[in-house]
Design an enzyme around this catalytic site. Structure first.
Site, PDB file in Angstrom:
ATOM      1  N   HIS A   1      -3.826  -5.219   0.725  1.00 21.79           N
ATOM      2  CA  HIS A   1      -3.611  -5.519   1.537  1.00 21.79           C
ATOM      3  C   HIS A   1      -3.348  -7.137   1.486  1.00 21.79           C
ATOM      4  CE1 HIS A   1      -2.850  -1.779   3.664  1.00 21.79           C
ATOM      5  NE2 HIS A   1      -3.986  -1.558   2.905  1.00 21.79           N
TER       6      HIS A   1
ATOM      7  N   GLU B   1      -2.327  -9.081   3.458  1.00 17.01           N
ATOM      8  CA  GLU B   1      -2.836  -9.983   4.050  1.00 17.01           C
ATOM      9  C   GLU B   1      -3.934  -9.810   5.148  1.00 17.01           C
ATOM     10  OE1 GLU B   1      -1.353  -6.520   3.988  1.00 17.01           O
ATOM     11  OE2 GLU B   1      -2.461  -5.413   5.759  1.00 17.01           O
TER      12      GLU B   1
ATOM     13  N   CYS C   1       0.565  -1.874   0.349  1.00 20.93           N
ATOM     14  CA  CYS C   1       0.082  -0.107  -0.045  1.00 20.93           C
ATOM     15  C   CYS C   1       1.032   1.426   0.289  1.00 20.93           C
ATOM     16  CB  CYS C   1      -0.658   0.286   1.242  1.00 20.93           C
ATOM     17  SG  CYS C   1      -2.533   0.804   0.506  1.00 20.93           S
TER      18      CYS C   1
HETATM   19  N1  GLN Z   1      -2.897   1.529   3.100  1.00 22.42           N
HETATM   20  C1  GLN Z   1      -1.975   2.070   3.143  1.00 22.42           C
HETATM   21  O1  GLN Z   1      -0.842   1.933   3.267  1.00 22.42           O
HETATM   22  C2  GLN Z   1      -2.643   4.021   2.591  1.00 22.42           C
HETATM   23  C3  GLN Z   1      -1.523   4.347   1.580  1.00 22.42           C
HETATM   24  C4  GLN Z   1      -1.780   6.330   1.327  1.00 22.42           C
HETATM   25  N2  GLN Z   1      -2.036   6.033   2.666  1.00 22.42           N
HETATM   26  C5  GLN Z   1      -3.382   6.092   1.081  1.00 22.42           C
HETATM   27  O2  GLN Z   1      -4.103   6.680   1.591  1.00 22.42           O
HETATM   28  O3  GLN Z   1      -3.081   5.790  -0.013  1.00 22.42           O
END
Ligand code: GLN
Length: 353
Positions: free
Chosen positions: A323, A325, A242
């Site tokens: 994600h 995970e 992410c």
């Molecule tokens: N879940 C995250 O790592 C979000 C990454 C970043 N803050 C976004 O909004 O894209």
């Protein structure tokens, strides 16, 4: 009678019921996840945001700390159609305002039409619509939270021991607990560093792989993490999830852009371009990679074609926008962590006899 108000940057003020009192402000976002409210509410990537649940009943299976992704509630406030007493009490104990008895469908449609926007909440016996508007007007754009990493990262290096299979140096930009445990369960020792660690700090543990975690806010504000990536590019295998994908890409010469309202939920379809296989994924992001620099796109979002996976054989990099995970969400992509550890040790291990 209403005792809570939600003010949106588009000028609208919604009446609601206070479930946890207080005044606050943040970027208004929504998740379509229908389970996993404990995990979402403790996901550090929601820092400085107000989280609206589109699923109408939140809290129906209680609140258990073993499902938390971090030690505290991370969004600044929660909005739902109906919150159970369990969740309302938890949020009140944590001093996080929460409201319900509001038409969350209308809030979600506003965000879909106009994008994630500034929002203010005032909840409790003395709350007024003007209080909510005042909060909304004081809300800063997400990119102005330049030091947001300090709110969510460890302050000192910490080690999570696995079985010594590999040494992973993780830059903690607000890591979910289950990213760390997905690595330790596979035997890796995870050396967690603060978001502003230097390349020298990281070199000190002689890692086999560098991992950049998820995290809140604008990835361009994670300057120190980008410097670490830059320092080790080509010399150390790297992986990220992410915000980690975004930071690695920017550091290697690509770039990121803010999306209108982002992806937050547990059923985002992602296609692997090498196998043509589609998996359901958990997502929580408002930014996306718009220029991949030297990295190759390996996975895309089926709904809007945004970049979901990147790699480089030459640089030994592998990243995901979603994600793997889970927590909450489907387990289809847990194999990502095996791939990360293969990067750390590309030679097949021969079983000792
Ligand atoms: N879940 C995250 O790592 C979000 C990454 C970043 N803050 C976004 O909004 O894209």
């Amino acid at each position: 009678m209403s005792d809570a108000y939600i003010a949106l940057a588009d000028g609208r003020v919604f009446e609601a019921r206070a479930r946890s009192p207080g005044r606050t402000r943040g970027e208004l976002v929504f998740t379509t996840a229908y389970t996993g409210y404990e995990e979402s509410l403790t996901d550090p990537s929601y820092a400085e945001q107000i989280l609206t649940f589109s699923y109408p009943l939140i809290g129906n299976y209680g609140v258990r700390a073993e499902r938390f992704e971090s030690e505290s509630v991370q969004p600044r406030a929660a909005i739902a159609r109906e919150l159970t007493d369990d969740v309302a009490e938890w949020l009140a104990d944590e001093d996080v305002p929460a409201v319900d008895h509001v038409d969350t469908r209308e809030i979600v449609i506003s965000v879909r039409e106009e994008g994630a926007m500034a929002c203010g909440i005032a909840a409790g016996p003395d709350a007024t619509p003007e209080d909510a508007v005042e909060e909304m007007e004081a809300c800063k754009p997400m990119s102005d939270h330049v030091d947001i990493g300090a709110q969510v990262s460890v302050s000192e290096p910490t080690v999570h021991e696995g079985d010594g299979v590999a040494d992973v140096a993780m830059i903690d930009c607000g890591a979910k607990g289950s990213i760390i445990s997905s690595l330790t369960e596979r035997g890796a020792d995870v050396h967690v560093f603060p978001y502003d660690a230097t390349p020298e700090d990281v070199a000190g543990v002689d890692p086999d792989v560098l991992f950049v975690s998820n995290g809140p806010g604008d990835p361009e504000n994670f300057v120190a993490a980008q410097e670490v990536v830059d320092a080790f590019a080509g010399d150390l295998p790297m992986a990220g999830i992410c915000l980690g994908q975004q930071v690695i890409t920017s550091a290697l010469g690509g770039s990121t852009a803010k999306m209108a309202f982002g992806h937050r939920g547990v059923n985002q379809p992602v296609k692997d371009l090498r196998t043509d296989r589609v998996v359901m994924t958990t997502q929580n992001h408002g930014y996306t990679v718009d220029d991949t620099g030297p990295l190759e796109v390996t996975q895309v979002n089926v709904n809007d074609d945004t970049v979901e996976g990147l790699d480089s054989e030459e640089l030994n990099v592998i990243t995901r926008q979603y994600h793997p995970e889970a927590n909450p969400g489907p387990h289809d992509s847990l194999g990502f962590f095996d791939e990360v550890l293969e990067l750390a040790d590309p030679v097949p291990r021969v079983a000792a006899d």
